[in-house]
Scaffold this motif. Structure first.
Motif, PDB file in Angstrom:
ATOM      1  N   SER A  71     -23.429  64.910 -74.747  1.00 25.34           N
ATOM      2  CA  SER A  71     -23.579  64.377 -73.388  1.00 25.34           C
ATOM      3  C   SER A  71     -24.863  64.898 -72.753  1.00 25.34           C
ATOM      4  O   SER A  71     -25.544  64.184 -72.012  1.00 25.34           O
ATOM      5  N   ARG A  72     -25.157  66.143 -73.026  1.00 31.75           N
ATOM      6  CA  ARG A  72     -26.389  66.721 -72.461  1.00 31.75           C
ATOM      7  C   ARG A  72     -27.607  65.958 -72.982  1.00 31.75           C
ATOM      8  O   ARG A  72     -28.520  65.633 -72.223  1.00 31.75           O
ATOM      9  N   GLU A  73     -27.592  65.679 -74.292  1.00 33.44           N
ATOM     10  CA  GLU A  73     -28.706  64.909 -74.867  1.00 33.44           C
ATOM     11  C   GLU A  73     -28.816  63.534 -74.208  1.00 33.44           C
ATOM     12  O   GLU A  73     -29.907  63.038 -73.928  1.00 33.44           O
ATOM     13  N   LYS A  74     -27.649  62.927 -73.983  1.00 34.36           N
ATOM     14  CA  LYS A  74     -27.656  61.577 -73.404  1.00 34.36           C
ATOM     15  C   LYS A  74     -28.216  61.601 -71.988  1.00 34.36           C
ATOM     16  O   LYS A  74     -29.019  60.740 -71.613  1.00 34.36           O
ATOM     17  N   VAL A  75     -27.780  62.583 -71.202  1.00 33.66           N
ATOM     18  CA  VAL A  75     -28.282  62.673 -69.820  1.00 33.66           C
ATOM     19  C   VAL A  75     -29.785  62.939 -69.842  1.00 33.66           C
ATOM     20  O   VAL A  75     -30.551  62.330 -69.086  1.00 33.66           O
ATOM     21  N   ALA A  76     -30.211  63.834 -70.729  1.00 34.14           N
ATOM     22  CA  ALA A  76     -31.641  64.144 -70.826  1.00 34.14           C
ATOM     23  C   ALA A  76     -32.431  62.865 -71.128  1.00 34.14           C
ATOM     24  O   ALA A  76     -33.435  62.554 -70.473  1.00 34.14           O
ATOM     25  N   GLU A  82     -37.654  65.822 -71.518  1.00 29.71           N
ATOM     26  CA  GLU A  82     -38.044  66.088 -72.902  1.00 29.71           C
ATOM     27  C   GLU A  82     -37.125  67.100 -73.565  1.00 29.71           C
ATOM     28  O   GLU A  82     -36.820  67.003 -74.744  1.00 29.71           O
ATOM     29  N   ASP A  83     -36.713  68.084 -72.777  1.00 27.90           N
ATOM     30  CA  ASP A  83     -35.974  69.215 -73.318  1.00 27.90           C
ATOM     31  C   ASP A  83     -34.565  69.199 -72.724  1.00 27.90           C
ATOM     32  O   ASP A  83     -34.395  69.422 -71.528  1.00 27.90           O
ATOM     33  N   SER A  84     -33.553  68.945 -73.571  1.00 29.32           N
ATOM     34  CA  SER A  84     -32.196  68.801 -73.017  1.00 29.32           C
ATOM     35  C   SER A  84     -31.674  70.119 -72.444  1.00 29.32           C
ATOM     36  O   SER A  84     -30.727  70.125 -71.670  1.00 29.32           O
ATOM     37  N   ASP A 267     -29.619  82.105 -72.576  1.00 27.72           N
ATOM     38  CA  ASP A 267     -30.738  81.158 -72.476  1.00 27.72           C
ATOM     39  C   ASP A 267     -30.306  79.927 -71.686  1.00 27.72           C
ATOM     40  O   ASP A 267     -29.112  79.679 -71.494  1.00 27.72           O
ATOM     41  N   LEU A 268     -31.292  79.110 -71.346  1.00 20.79           N
ATOM     42  CA  LEU A 268     -30.994  77.805 -70.755  1.00 20.79           C
ATOM     43  C   LEU A 268     -30.264  76.956 -71.799  1.00 20.79           C
ATOM     44  O   LEU A 268     -30.565  77.082 -72.981  1.00 20.79           O
ATOM     45  N   PRO A 269     -29.373  76.107 -71.395  1.00 18.83           N
ATOM     46  CA  PRO A 269     -28.901  75.858 -70.038  1.00 18.83           C
ATOM     47  C   PRO A 269     -27.734  76.757 -69.631  1.00 18.83           C
ATOM     48  O   PRO A 269     -27.282  76.727 -68.505  1.00 18.83           O
TER      49      PRO A 269
END
Ligand code: PMP
Length: 409
Positions: A71-76, A82-84, A267-269
């Motif tokens: 989901s994070r990739e999709k929102v990104a 560029e960076d999820s 680390d992020l996120p």
């Protein structure tokens, strides 16, 4: 091809009736309805994969982690990040803005500093900054709007200066339908070494958004307004800014090492995602993004623009009506007032016809004061609304006016 009839079939709630009439749902700026695909995804998650992500190594935990991170990739991808890792899941726009106001604002603002907002902010992009200003001694400044609801950019130029540390602004108004030139504001902010935050609650669901071309440092949006479940939204931040920030909430998962007297951060996120997140809702938001992408944000924008313009045109023909906001370049949000019926009475009478609109201050009390009213009636459209529904809205308004004897002369 954009087939609105087919789209409507994907939304179970749209086939229900209210007061014996087909539901005409025109309160999308408050929250959107959900397609079957999102509802099924929530059920699938709980029925087959439910576990606490990032913590276990068993199969379900791995699946939950994978779905959450997908989901994070999709929102990104959806917002052109560029960076999820720069996408932080939150409960929604309100929490995202508070995250910035606490984690960035409390540590970076001090007396003499200024945060520049606009007169048309939603309370969720105003109150967090009032609290931050109170705690730090920073001052809030406000870009005025012109009578047509657009920002006075000449005043913006004067207000944004060397004391400005942050400019934060709605991308699209939940009252006026205005789309603000956030790119230009970001340039002004950066020319003064300030950061730019965009409240995307009303743009993320409706306009193609690309955080890189907006040029902002933070972008916040809510899942429930973009076909996703309640309880989930996101904050995108420029990675180097997020990296430089201290955490917002402390607890599990956001740490690297914990000692009795101090801790270090993950680390992020994850640094900003303390405790167990709204996992199912995050997964549901991913399905909502898939649905929006399949339709295409350009097509959605085009459809809503046409509907908004059609509604604006039809409303303009009504005697004595006031329509707030610009006549062009607007989103599918139309606020209006009639001389003979109070906004609350309009929405109550419309409800009897199965038409759901919103009346009130729309969480924008300062904007209402600027407009010189206590409340407006607001119809807000989304990707599944039709011209026939605009016609039903008009018929219902006409009926309400007749009920109040507007035409008894
Ligand atoms: N900003 C704007 C412009 C909004 O329209 C809204 C929701 N009405 C919010 C912020 C707050 O969103 P949420 O309640 O989902 O946090």
């Amino acid at each position: 091809m954009y087939d609105v009839k087919e789209i409507r079939d994907d939304f179970p709630i749209l086939s229900r009736e209210v007061n014996g009439k087909p539901l005409v749902y025109l309160d999308n700026a408050a929250t959107s309805q959900k397609p079957r695909r999102v509802l099924d995804k929530l059920a699938e998650y709980y029925e087959l994969h439910n576990a606490n992500p990032h913590r276990g190594v068993h199969r379900l935990a791995e699946e939950a982690t994978m779905m959450f991170e997908e989901s994070r990739e999709k929102v990104a991808g959806f917002i052109g990040a560029e960076d999820s890792r720069s996408v932080i899941f939150t409960r929604g726009t309100t929490e995202s803005i508070n995250l910035v106001a606490y984690a960035w604002g409390r540590r970076n603002l001090r007396e003499g500093d200024e945060v520049v907002l606009t007169e048309s902010e939603h309370h969720s992009n105003l109150v967090p900054w009032q609290l931050a200003a109170r705690d730090t001694g920073a001052k809030l400044r406000f870009i005025p709007i012109r009578d047509d609801g657009t920002l006075d950019m000449d005043e913006a130029e004067k207000l944004i200066g060397e004391n400005t540390k942050l400019v934060s602004c709605i991308h699209a108004s939940n009252v006026l339908g205005t789309v603000n030139p956030v790119e230009a504001l970001a340039e002004m902010a950066h020319a003064n070494d300030a950061l730019m935050m965009v409240d995307g609650a009303q743009s993320g669901p409706h306009l193609p958004v690309d955080v890189a071309s907006l040029g902002c440092d933070f972008f916040a949006a809510s899942g429930h307004k973009m076909l996703g479940p309640t309880g989930v939204g996101f904050l995108w931040g420029r990675p180097e800014v997020l990296d430089s920030m201290e955490p917002f909430l402390g607890g599990g998962e956001m740490i690297r090492e914990v000692h009795l007297d101090h801790s270090t951060w993950n680390d992020l996120p994850h640094k900003f995602e303390a405790g167990t997140m709204n996992v199912a809702q995050v997964v549901g938001l991913g399905a909502a993004v898939d649905y929006l992408n399949a339709l295409g944000m350009e097509n959605i924008r085009e459809h809503e623009k046409k509907l908004g313009e059609y509604a604006y045109r039809r409303l303009s023909d009504m005697e004595g009506i006031t329509i707030y906001g610009p006549s062009e370049d607007r989103t599918g949000v139309v606020s209006f007032a009639l001389p003979d019926v109070h906004p609350h009475d309009i929405s109550q009478l419309l409800d009897e016809e199965g038409v759901a609109i919103r009346s009130g201050h729309h969480c924008c009390q300062p904007l209402m004061r600027r407009l010189g009213v206590a409340a407006t009636a607001r119809a807000s459209f989304y990707l599944y609304n039709t011209e026939e529904e605009v016609d039903l809205l008009m018929d219902a308004i006409q009926k309400a006016r007749e009920f109040f004897g507007a035409f008894a002369s």
